[in-house]
Design an enzyme around this catalytic site. Sequence first.
Site, PDB file in Angstrom:
ATOM      1  N   LYS A 138     -12.963  -0.540  10.860  1.00 32.63           N
ATOM      2  CA  LYS A 138     -11.697  -0.009  11.367  1.00 32.63           C
ATOM      3  C   LYS A 138     -11.781   0.250  12.874  1.00 32.63           C
ATOM      4  O   LYS A 138     -10.810   0.010  13.606  1.00 32.63           O
ATOM      5  CB  LYS A 138     -11.333   1.280  10.630  1.00 32.63           C
ATOM      6  CG  LYS A 138     -10.926   1.081   9.180  1.00 32.63           C
ATOM      7  CD  LYS A 138      -9.660   0.264   9.035  1.00 32.63           C
ATOM      8  CE  LYS A 138      -8.430   1.022   9.528  1.00 32.63           C
ATOM      9  NZ  LYS A 138      -7.182   0.216   9.352  1.00 32.63           N
ATOM     10  N   THR A 175      -9.703  -0.584   2.195  1.00 34.32           N
ATOM     11  CA  THR A 175      -9.948   0.862   2.192  1.00 34.32           C
ATOM     12  C   THR A 175     -10.962   1.324   1.145  1.00 34.32           C
ATOM     13  O   THR A 175     -11.144   2.524   0.963  1.00 34.32           O
ATOM     14  CB  THR A 175      -8.632   1.619   1.961  1.00 34.32           C
ATOM     15  OG1 THR A 175      -8.051   1.204   0.723  1.00 34.32           O
ATOM     16  CG2 THR A 175      -7.645   1.361   3.097  1.00 34.32           C
ATOM     17  N   GLY A 208       0.806  -1.211   0.000  1.00 37.97           N
ATOM     18  CA  GLY A 208       0.000   0.000   0.000  1.00 37.97           C
ATOM     19  C   GLY A 208       0.842   1.264   0.000  1.00 37.97           C
ATOM     20  O   GLY A 208       2.080   1.223   0.010  1.00 37.97           O
ATOM     21  N   GLN A 209       0.162   2.398   0.005  1.00 36.74           N
ATOM     22  CA  GLN A 209       0.859   3.686  -0.050  1.00 36.74           C
ATOM     23  C   GLN A 209       1.788   3.884   1.143  1.00 36.74           C
ATOM     24  O   GLN A 209       2.966   4.222   0.989  1.00 36.74           O
ATOM     25  CB  GLN A 209      -0.158   4.829  -0.099  1.00 36.74           C
ATOM     26  CG  GLN A 209      -1.044   4.813  -1.332  1.00 36.74           C
ATOM     27  CD  GLN A 209      -2.000   5.995  -1.342  1.00 36.74           C
ATOM     28  OE1 GLN A 209      -1.786   6.979  -2.022  1.00 36.74           O
ATOM     29  NE2 GLN A 209      -3.066   5.911  -0.579  1.00 36.74           N
ATOM     30  N   ALA A 254      -5.040  -2.986   5.153  1.00 36.71           N
ATOM     31  CA  ALA A 254      -6.414  -2.527   5.373  1.00 36.71           C
ATOM     32  C   ALA A 254      -7.249  -2.685   4.112  1.00 36.71           C
ATOM     33  O   ALA A 254      -6.730  -2.640   2.995  1.00 36.71           O
ATOM     34  CB  ALA A 254      -6.432  -1.062   5.806  1.00 36.71           C
ATOM     35  N   THR A 259      -8.165   5.384  10.978  1.00 32.38           N
ATOM     36  CA  THR A 259      -8.742   6.370  10.072  1.00 32.38           C
ATOM     37  C   THR A 259      -9.651   7.375  10.758  1.00 32.38           C
ATOM     38  O   THR A 259     -10.240   7.087  11.815  1.00 32.38           O
ATOM     39  CB  THR A 259      -9.553   5.637   8.984  1.00 32.38           C
ATOM     40  OG1 THR A 259     -10.230   6.593   8.145  1.00 32.38           O
ATOM     41  CG2 THR A 259     -10.611   4.739   9.595  1.00 32.38           C
ATOM     42  N   ASP A 260      -9.787   8.535  10.138  1.00 31.69           N
ATOM     43  CA  ASP A 260     -10.750   9.542  10.581  1.00 31.69           C
ATOM     44  C   ASP A 260     -12.187   9.082  10.395  1.00 31.69           C
ATOM     45  O   ASP A 260     -13.108   9.652  10.986  1.00 31.69           O
ATOM     46  CB  ASP A 260     -10.523  10.854   9.824  1.00 31.69           C
ATOM     47  CG  ASP A 260     -10.629  10.707   8.313  1.00 31.69           C
ATOM     48  OD1 ASP A 260     -10.266   9.633   7.793  1.00 31.69           O
ATOM     49  OD2 ASP A 260     -11.057  11.670   7.643  1.00 31.69           O
ATOM     50  N   TRP A 273      -7.036  10.878   4.545  1.00 30.43           N
ATOM     51  CA  TRP A 273      -6.887  11.370   3.169  1.00 30.43           C
ATOM     52  C   TRP A 273      -5.467  11.152   2.632  1.00 30.43           C
ATOM     53  O   TRP A 273      -4.826  12.074   2.127  1.00 30.43           O
ATOM     54  CB  TRP A 273      -7.243  12.853   3.111  1.00 30.43           C
ATOM     55  CG  TRP A 273      -8.670  13.205   3.433  1.00 30.43           C
ATOM     56  CD1 TRP A 273      -9.554  12.497   4.190  1.00 30.43           C
ATOM     57  CD2 TRP A 273      -9.377  14.379   3.004  1.00 30.43           C
ATOM     58  NE1 TRP A 273     -10.753  13.153   4.273  1.00 30.43           N
ATOM     59  CE2 TRP A 273     -10.665  14.315   3.556  1.00 30.43           C
ATOM     60  CE3 TRP A 273      -9.029  15.483   2.239  1.00 30.43           C
ATOM     61  CZ2 TRP A 273     -11.623  15.300   3.345  1.00 30.43           C
ATOM     62  CZ3 TRP A 273      -9.979  16.473   2.035  1.00 30.43           C
ATOM     63  CH2 TRP A 273     -11.267  16.380   2.572  1.00 30.43           C
ATOM     64  N   TYR A 308     -16.980   0.601   6.388  1.00 32.86           N
ATOM     65  CA  TYR A 308     -15.537   0.804   6.458  1.00 32.86           C
ATOM     66  C   TYR A 308     -15.128   1.352   7.811  1.00 32.86           C
ATOM     67  O   TYR A 308     -14.259   0.792   8.502  1.00 32.86           O
ATOM     68  CB  TYR A 308     -15.078   1.743   5.340  1.00 32.86           C
ATOM     69  CG  TYR A 308     -13.675   2.262   5.526  1.00 32.86           C
ATOM     70  CD1 TYR A 308     -12.578   1.403   5.456  1.00 32.86           C
ATOM     71  CD2 TYR A 308     -13.442   3.616   5.789  1.00 32.86           C
ATOM     72  CE1 TYR A 308     -11.283   1.883   5.641  1.00 32.86           C
ATOM     73  CE2 TYR A 308     -12.155   4.095   5.969  1.00 32.86           C
ATOM     74  CZ  TYR A 308     -11.079   3.224   5.900  1.00 32.86           C
ATOM     75  OH  TYR A 308      -9.816   3.699   6.089  1.00 32.86           O
TER      76      TYR A 308
END
Length: 287
Positions: free
Chosen positions: A128, A61, A10-11, A59, A100-101, A150, A124
């Site tokens: 989480k 996402t 992932g990123q 995750a 996550t937010d 984000w 989602y």
Amino acid sequence: MKVLLLGSGGQLGWELQRAQPAAVDLVAPERAELDVTDATAIRRVVEDLAPDWIVNAAAYTAVDRAESEPELARAINRDGAAHVAQAAASKGSRLIHVSTDFIFDGALGRPYRPDDAPHPLGVYGASKLAGERAVLEALGERALVLRTAWLYSVHGANFVKTMLRLMAGDEPLRVVDDQVGTPTWAGGLAAAVWRAIDGGIGGVHHWTDAGVASWYDFAVAIREEALVLGLLDRAVPVQPIPSSAFPTPARRPSFSVLDKVQSWPLLGTPPHWRTSLRRMLHEMAHG
């Protein structure tokens, strides 16, 4: 120090590998090699490696698709997190679990503190949140639950790269302007994760870039910075629209800015999100 990274494709996983400190022995299996939904495999690998730290960046996402794939979202985000936390507890490893937010509903009207009551709006966020709780139940202060928001990077699929692709076309873009959060460069988050490991940080913390933006603000900034860097050759119009004009399967929080006052001194104070965006786009333009 030995660190096991889950979610290496992932990123964030990609950026963590790029920023690997010289003193760290980083083991970063791909999902095909080690899936967090496989409790037996997770337990066996943690037992064999005996890592000092585990970073769980794995995750599900796909926020909208989660509404039609709730079992898969829970298997990765809830059960997978529980498998990792239980394996860490049995071996004495510490864990950083990325969240996550979207565990918040956006109705508070101010930035969310780590101890604010969560209320996810969709599958989602709920999955989480369940993962967070499983981690903290298994490990307590030996875990760091790190909430962010984000994310984007030169690696993987994200809003920035989607906007650049669409802006290369001829059609005006319509982007929602009533969902507000903070764009966060995954490279900066990776640096915060390594600082957390170095400092032995535990508990629940928030970390994003500085500042706030709507998705419309973010899109306009992407266009402006990309034009300067030569990633775009013309300014395609970007039109603000309300969320009601762009219905999606999943509801999203209208204001999911995270309060980082207590976390930044421990994990590092980042630049404004637009500075980070410029850095990422410069990397895209010049390598």
